[in-house]
Design a protein around this motif. Structure first.
Motif, PDB file in Angstrom:
ATOM      1  N   HIS A 235      65.738  59.902  13.745  1.00 32.67           N
ATOM      2  CA  HIS A 235      64.440  60.089  14.392  1.00 32.67           C
ATOM      3  C   HIS A 235      64.118  61.569  14.500  1.00 32.67           C
TER       4      HIS A 235
ATOM      5  N   HIS B  98      59.717  60.126  19.449  1.00 35.66           N
ATOM      6  CA  HIS B  98      59.860  59.203  18.324  1.00 35.66           C
ATOM      7  C   HIS B  98      60.968  58.197  18.619  1.00 35.66           C
TER       8      HIS B  98
ATOM      9  N   ASN C   1      60.253  54.127  19.721  1.00 36.47           N
ATOM     10  CA  ASN C   1      60.751  53.051  18.862  1.00 36.47           C
ATOM     11  C   ASN C   1      61.746  52.150  19.592  1.00 36.47           C
TER      12      ASN C   1
ATOM     13  N   GLY D 299      63.138  57.169  10.417  1.00 33.79           N
ATOM     14  CA  GLY D 299      62.654  56.404  11.554  1.00 33.79           C
ATOM     15  C   GLY D 299      62.833  54.910  11.372  1.00 33.79           C
TER      16      GLY D 299
ATOM     17  N   SER E  88      60.607  52.662  12.353  1.00 33.90           N
ATOM     18  CA  SER E  88      59.306  52.011  12.539  1.00 33.90           C
ATOM     19  C   SER E  88      59.134  50.771  11.671  1.00 33.90           C
TER      20      SER E  88
ATOM     21  N   ALA F 158      58.835  62.754  10.886  1.00 30.01           N
ATOM     22  CA  ALA F 158      59.118  61.398  11.337  1.00 30.01           C
ATOM     23  C   ALA F 158      58.229  60.399  10.635  1.00 30.01           C
TER      24      ALA F 158
END
Length: 201
Positions: A65, A70, A74, A122, A124, A200
């Protein structure tokens, strides 16, 4: 808005979700102990850089991250949504599903810009998959959410789909902010390299 919990209780301990969150936190804590040069080298090795694509980075990149916000954003959403999905799928299938969603997102990033030299990182993509599975399994669920009203806070139940849209808006904003930071740094210091920790995804 700060989502606190959903209205559907799981029937098992979300062991895998807890371990995923712990792994992400430990990796981030290790990363921030490194000096800037070592940190860039670490991220260059384990983040996904499309121009030098490799399969292992599709997995390792989702445990990296670019900053505290961030990471916290998450992991917070994973905690709210992940326990129910893990409860429905079972621990093993849930872990496999999480990893496959993250890898699919990483491959999509590669397919869109295969010649990019910018590292992406990341969780995500994996978390988007978990949230999508949650909405499929629990389409009418609601999320108890903390709402600031001037100097006070109140908690109300909001449909889970609206919280999902809110999360996507946050992801878009963070991506835009990271892109703006890169452009600003190039303008201020032409030829300088942006710290990979700020990229990120």
């Amino acid at each position: 808005m700060i989502p606190l919990r959903d209205t559907i209780r799981s029937n098992s301990t979300p062991v895998v979700t807890i371990l995923i969150i712990l792994a992400n936190v430990l990796v981030f804590l290790y990363m921030i102990t490194l000096d800037p040069y070592s940190q860039n080298h670490f991220i260059a090795d384990y983040a996904l850089t499309p121009s030098r694509f490799n399969l292992s980075a599709m997995v390792t990149s989702m445990f990296l991250h670019g900053g505290w916000m961030h990471l916290i954003g998450n992991m917070w959403f994973l905690w709210v949504y992940g326990d129910n999905v893990e409860d429905v799928l079972g621990h093993g299938k849930y872990l496999l599903f999480y990893l496959l969603c993250g890898m699919a997102a990483a491959f999509t990033q590669y397919a869109v810009s295969p010649n990019s030299h910018v590292p992406t990182l990341g969780a995500s993509g994996a978390i988007a998959g978990v949230m999508g599975a949650y909405l499929i399994k629990f389409p009418h669920s609601r999320i108890l959410t903390l709402i600031p009203i001037f100097f006070f806070f109140t908690a109300i139940e909001i449909p889970a789909v609206l919280i999902l849209l809110y999360w996507f808006a946050l992801q878009f904003f963070m991506a835009w902010a990271a892109s703006a930071t890169r452009r600003w740094r190039r303008a201020e210091w032409p030829g300088s390299r942006t710290s990979a920790a700020s990229l990120a995804g």
